[in-house]
Write an enzyme that holds these catalytic residues in place. Sequence first.
Site, short mmCIF file in Angstrom:
data_model
loop_
_atom_site.label_atom_id
_atom_site.label_comp_id
_atom_site.label_asym_id
_atom_site.label_seq_id
_atom_site.Cartn_x
_atom_site.Cartn_y
_atom_site.Cartn_z
N ARG A 88 0.84 -1.20 0.00
CA ARG A 88 0.00 0.00 0.00
C ARG A 88 0.86 1.24 0.00
NH1 ARG A 88 -3.86 0.71 4.62
NH2 ARG A 88 -2.06 0.09 5.85
N SER A 154 6.89 -5.07 7.47
CA SER A 154 6.45 -5.96 8.54
C SER A 154 7.16 -7.30 8.52
CB SER A 154 4.95 -6.18 8.46
OG SER A 154 4.33 -5.02 8.04
N ASP A 207 4.87 -2.84 11.33
CA ASP A 207 3.42 -2.58 11.37
C ASP A 207 2.86 -2.62 12.79
OD1 ASP A 207 3.71 -5.34 11.58
OD2 ASP A 207 2.02 -5.81 10.28
MG MG Z 1 -1.59 -5.08 7.91
#
Ligand code: MG
Length: 490
Positions: A88, A154, A207
């Site tokens: 994203r 992450s 994250d």
């Molecule tokens: Mg996530």
Amino acid sequence: MTSAASSSPQAGAIGASLSNMLDEVEAQFTLSKDKLLELTHHFSELYTYGLGVKGADMPMIPSFVTGLPDGKEKGTFLAMDLGGTNLRVCEVKLKGDHTFEIRQQKYRVSDALKKGPVADLFEYMAESVERFLNEFGTETDAGEDELLMGFTFSFPVEQTTIDRGALLFWTKGFNCPDAPGKDVVQLLQNALDKKHIKVRVNALVNDTVGTLLTRSYQTGGAILGAIFGTGTNGAYLESIERIKKIKVSSQGQAGPTHMVINTEWGSFDNARTVLPTTQFDNFVDRTALRQRHHLFEKMISGMYLGEVARAVIIYLIDNLVLFSGFSSATLNTQYGLDTAYMSMIEADIDNGNPTSGSNGTREVLTQKLGLRAEHVSDVDVETVRRIVRFVGTRAARLSATAVAGTLIHTGNIQDDGTGKQVNVGVDGSLAELYPHFEERMRIALRDIVGEDAEKRVKFGLAKDGSGVGAALGAAAAKKQRTAGHRVEAN
Ligand code: MG
Ligand code: ADP
């Protein structure tokens, strides 16, 4: 025996063996209060151990984020989020009043990119930023000369400053072989520079750390950020004194006193000293990318929970007590049972649909998993519902031990006399969408820490935590820089 197989002359025997087998499997998935306490105790031990030793199985990674936001942070930041199901790019406007505006775009990461040369993956990321900026036209705030970007990555990273960190190893289906050991901020910055994209990556934020920062921004203070999505992980604020494995140096006046720790609790008890591992967990582990690794995560998170349920289902099929011994191509495929299907089945149970006739469970079995309708009896529907429930319940109860371990470690069990609320930020599809996840976690939490402490815990969804968290990380890095602090491990 009430059984759809009652027309069979051996119905009694079959019914009885199914019931015995199911009881026996369910018992393996059932965690007693004593077991929960044992797991929680081990959490505390591994927290302390990982803070003292580099390279512990549960790594307890210093984030170099040296404080939590209070909600007054302001400014426009970009965020890049890699490590979930999608990549994203976000634009986040922090408004300084606990609220924010976010615009974001998801980009698909192909399997080839996940497992190929790392340069290709990062080139694709830079390309996504370019596409995002072309589409959304994000500009710097008045008075600012550069667009800052926080990078939510992450995966386990060994960080040395807020904007530098080398990948330790991949998880969750990523596996670019030439990446471990490389500084991921540098990789991203290089890819951006190569395309002449005027963005500076100034913060690397896991994250989970992002979730903690986001919940703190929203509420004015949180003690834990926890992810229950593709994977599971947690981050909390630790006193620097207790992070014995690093010496923190800081230029500038009074140095920081606290630092956020990314626990990487997915690796909790890889040694399996207390984790109640079943044969079904071994089934999941054996075919996963890394064996004997992230075993806790493999019992809890979205990527694996369906696979655990699938393991039980296959076992019962192979013993000819489910679906008359028939499987389907989807059910025979690794990860063919998506955790989202379990949510659908739990919702079907909640709807109180009878096992006979059409119901959500039967729909999942025939339409999503491709079983033939004539192979799915009413007893099979009941059996699958029961499996889903005990697999899902175990995940929630295990999750509670991580939360409780953190509460204990941070001294948040005892009421300080004010009855103050303890905020826990959560993010991830499981936390958000899996029916009864919080409720089951709470029941277990009560078993572990008692009702008083459990009641003070307030779970709050830090939705978009990884995007907003990266922005808050970028804001924190900017603040460190402005204050003349360069917080480093040495
Ligand atoms: Mg996530
Ligand atoms: P990420 O952790 O990758 O940022 P998510 O939090 O969206 O992303 O989690 C994705 C995981 O959640 C996937 O493993 C998926 O199977 C699972 N999932 C998606 N929808 C649901 C649902 N409704 N219930 C339970 N799990 C879900």
